[in-house]
Design a protein around this motif. Structure first.
Motif: not given
Length: 92
Positions: A2-14
């Motif tokens: 989902t979009n929210q999971k992508y956002k959460n993954l991006t935040l963790r990676e950043f």
């Protein structure tokens, strides 16, 4: 995913990458640092009273600018992940 999971993954990676922004790791962030003096030279040509850096990461560029022009007001904002700018400035 989902979009929210992508956002959460991006935040963790950043967040994980931001922890290494200012170390000696040969990351893309540190490779870009060699350009900071040239960027600073160009920025110093522009008249200004205050400086806002949107997407400042850890604020390394603002620290260089502040050292060159201590009489200005500096604000750094990072839009994603952790915002280490305040802690970086407090150490200098």
């Amino acid at each position: 995913m989902t979009n929210q999971k992508y956002k959460n993954l991006t935040l963790r990676e950043f967040d994980a990458a931001a922890e290494k922004f200012d170390d000696s790791d040969p990351s893309v962030y540190n490779l870009c640092r060699k350009d900071y003096p040239d960027l600073l030279e160009e920025l110093l040509k522009e008249p200004c009273q205050d400086v806002l850096d949107c997407g400042c990461g850890t604020g390394a560029m603002l620290v260089m600018f502040r050292d060159a022009c201590p009489d200005k007001q500096y604000t750094g904002k990072e839009g994603y992940g952790i915002n280490k700018f305040s802690s970086v400035l407090s150490k200098v």
